[in-house]
Design an enzyme around this catalytic site. Structure first.
Site, PDB file in Angstrom:
ATOM      1  N   LYS A 171     -14.766  18.616   8.657  1.00  0.00           N
ATOM      2  CA  LYS A 171     -15.787  18.890   9.672  1.00  0.00           C
ATOM      3  C   LYS A 171     -15.721  20.360  10.026  1.00  0.00           C
ATOM      4  CE  LYS A 171     -18.099  16.808  13.574  1.00  0.00           C
ATOM      5  NZ  LYS A 171     -18.122  15.686  14.532  1.00  0.00           N
ATOM      6  N   GLU A 190      -5.854  -3.926  -1.565  1.00  0.00           N
ATOM      7  CA  GLU A 190      -6.349  -5.070  -0.807  1.00  0.00           C
ATOM      8  C   GLU A 190      -7.458  -5.836  -1.525  1.00  0.00           C
ATOM      9  OE1 GLU A 190      -5.071  -1.989   2.349  1.00  0.00           O
ATOM     10  OE2 GLU A 190      -5.754  -2.037   0.277  1.00  0.00           O
ATOM     11  N   TRP A 215     -20.426  17.963   8.382  1.00  0.00           N
ATOM     12  CA  TRP A 215     -19.470  17.345   7.464  1.00  0.00           C
ATOM     13  C   TRP A 215     -19.584  17.936   6.057  1.00  0.00           C
ATOM     14  CZ3 TRP A 215     -15.673  14.791   9.535  1.00  0.00           C
ATOM     15  CH2 TRP A 215     -15.850  14.071  10.710  1.00  0.00           C
ATOM     16  N   THR A 228       0.844  -1.188   0.000  1.00  0.00           N
ATOM     17  CA  THR A 228       0.000   0.000   0.000  1.00  0.00           C
ATOM     18  C   THR A 228       0.880   1.238   0.000  1.00  0.00           C
ATOM     19  OG1 THR A 228      -0.111   0.047   2.410  1.00  0.00           O
ATOM     20  CG2 THR A 228      -1.801  -1.237   1.255  1.00  0.00           C
TER      21      THR A 228
END
Length: 548
Positions: free
Chosen positions: A450, A340, A455, A197
């Protein structure tokens, strides 16, 4: 033949042959059925699958001669080229593990993952030697360095550990047996590939693919109505072969018998478009930043053979997809995945239920990431409680995924927090899922802003800004704010020669988003920073926003 089925509690076992699912089968299928099909590397090299398979057979004995044991990690540090494809096939077909390394890694991350993977041998493009050889002294576990000729004349250090790939292959006798017959029932679960990753939130983590997971992912790329790779296709993986196995496109093309076009080391728009036109490419895959760079020159090239363009790595702005649909009749199809997930888990596009939808409604459908591939399951869960949320297109939760080509853990790393108690992978993406199973990403959990307790979705705000015709690239990140906690800042790259102002962009997006979503500042840049896989680097932009 006697009945060999077992009865346990009234349940019968099937009587199918226990043949393993292996990359060896993918290789030998192409060798038997599609030996005449082309593998083209930019620069004029053209081999057939039969010739590539012959090279792989020599590679098998060359690896034996180097003393590379079964299960050893064999690293590649290479661009998209024919020799890299031979390693894609030959390393796992001989029960070794292909470790494709991101060629844009920092020296720190490069040395970390080579050491963590315990790579035994590194195959490296000659032109890329200067990027990795300075680290050789800090990689004592690497016993061999094999240089892949790439048309450059980069100096090669005088070191007994270094050998030339073509010379190694020419000196090797070809393996004459069946790769597939060397595998036994248990062997389909042997490791076949290793990808790390990006390591944006800590050290890179290794995702260890199996032969079984890779073959099943291949079949997913062949599924009709999704990517649907087939024998008549000409496939161009623009996405680097080190980026989660180029999204499975090389393996899928080989399995289907499709011709492969490999772009080499260059990602220049004119180069890629000329290659698409000259080779009559039908399927290509790239990250949105690449598709953005190609857009201004689309009408200068004959792309009439194109039937499917795949976008992934980050959200494809709807305006960009519609630009392609208007220019060549083919939109960029959304996908969702991650290292993944091998990496493709979801493919977008319209379905039969959308035939009578309005043009605007179809655009909205194409803007979604899409439906999961067969064998892949997705769900969304409440971030706080973990409870599964309804598939109503409204509820927003963390995307979780499960399936036979989804990672169940990381290589040599304990990551219990990345998986749920019932075995689903926690992706870190926030999403909705509607009644038709369409996944729509809202944001990465770490990218949400935020502000004043509410949000703001950076993805939706970016899509609104990207719809302005003068915008080439945009990324929205949070800037700390003493009153609101966080406020959005938009980093924008404009088309060459355009002088659009912040006020003009504000006027454009004001009807599209809530007033309190409007960015506090627009920062104009010639080009936005990228990660090693070509995505926009929000990490670098966050650092810039914090220090501004």
């Amino acid at each position: 033949m006697p009945d060999q089925s077992r009865v346990a509690g009234g349940v019968l076992d099937g009587l199918m042959q226990p043949r393993p699912l292996t990359i060896a089968h993918v290789l030998e299928r192409a060798e038997r059925l599609f030996a005449h099909k082309d593998v083209v590397t930019a620069g004029g090299e053209r081999l057939t699958y039969g010739e590539v398979a012959g090279q792989v057979r020599r590679l098998a004995t060359a690896l034996d001669a180097l003393g590379v044991p079964a299960g050893a990690r064999v690293a590649t540090f290479a661009s998209n080229n024919r020799r890299h494809l031979e390693l894609y096939l030959g390393v796992p077909a001989t029960k070794r593990v292909l470790h494709s390394i991101n060629i844009r890694l920092s020296a720190e991350h490069l040395e970390y993952i080579v050491g963590h993977a315990e790579d035994d041998v590194v195959f490296v493009d000659r032109g890329l030697l200067p990027r990795i050889w300075p680290s050789a002294g800090r990689l004592p576990g690497v016993r061999h360095w094999v240089v892949l000729p790439d048309g450059t004349d980069t100096p090669i250090p005088a070191d007994p550990r270094i050998s030339d790939y073509d010379e190694l292959i020419a000196a090797a006798e070809p393996f004459t047996g069946s790769f597939e017959d060397t595998f036994t029932l248990a062997d389909e679960n042997l490791a076949s590939g290793l990808c790390y990753t990006s390591g944006t939130t800590g050290p890179p983590k290794g995702v260890l693919y199996s032969h079984r997971s890779t073959v099943l992912h291949c079949l997913g790329t062949l599924a009709a109505g999704l990517i649907g790779l087939c024998e008549s296709d000409v496939v161009l993986p623009i996405v680097p072969m080190f980026h989660a196995n180029a999204w499975g496109l090389p393996y899928g093309a080989v399995m289907a018998g499709a011709s492969l076009v490999l772009p080499g080391a260059s990602a220049e728009p004119a180069h890629l478009l000329r290659l698409m036109a000259a080779e009559r490419v039908t399927v290509a895959g790239a990250v949105p930043t690449v598709w953005t760079s190609l857009a201004p020159q689309l009408r200068d090239h004959d792309l009439s053979a194109t039937r499917f363009l795949l976008g992934g790595g980050s959200a494809v702005p709807p305006a960009l997809s519609e630009t392609y649909r208007a220019a060549i009749g083919v939109p960029i199809t959304h996908s969702w995945g991650m290292t993944e997930v091998s990496p493709v888990g979801v493919i977008g596009g319209t379905r039969t239920q959308h035939r009578d939808a309005t043009a605007a409604e179809q655009v909205a459908v194409r803007a979604a990431q899409g439906q999961p591939l067969p064998l892949v399951n997705v769900r969304i869960a409440d971030v706080e409680t973990g409870a599964e949320l309804p598939r109503d297109g409204q509820a927003v939760g963390e995307l979780q995924v499960a399936g036979p080509w989804v990672a169940g853990g990381y290589f040599k790393v304990g990551e219990a927090g990345s998986f749920t108690g019932d075995g689903w992978l926690r992706t870190g993406d926030l999403a909705t899922i509607d009644a038709d199973g369409y996944l729509r990403l809202v944001d990465r959990m770490k990218d949400l802003i935020k502000s004043g307790g509410e949000w703001i979705s950076s993805v939706e705000l970016e899509a609104a800004i990207a719809s302005h015709p003068d915008v080439v690239e945009v990324a929205v990140v949070a800037r700390p704010d003493p009153r609101w906690m966080e406020r959005p800042v938009a980093y924008v790259a404009l088309r060459e020669g355009r002088a659009t102002t912040a006020d003009e962009l504000l006027g454009h997006i004001t009807p599209m988003v809530a007033k309190w979503w409007l960015p506090d500042e627009f920062v104009f840049m010639a080009t936005l920073p990228k990660t090693g896989t070509g995505k926009l680097s929000k990490l670098a932009l966050r650092d810039s926003a914090r220090t501004a």
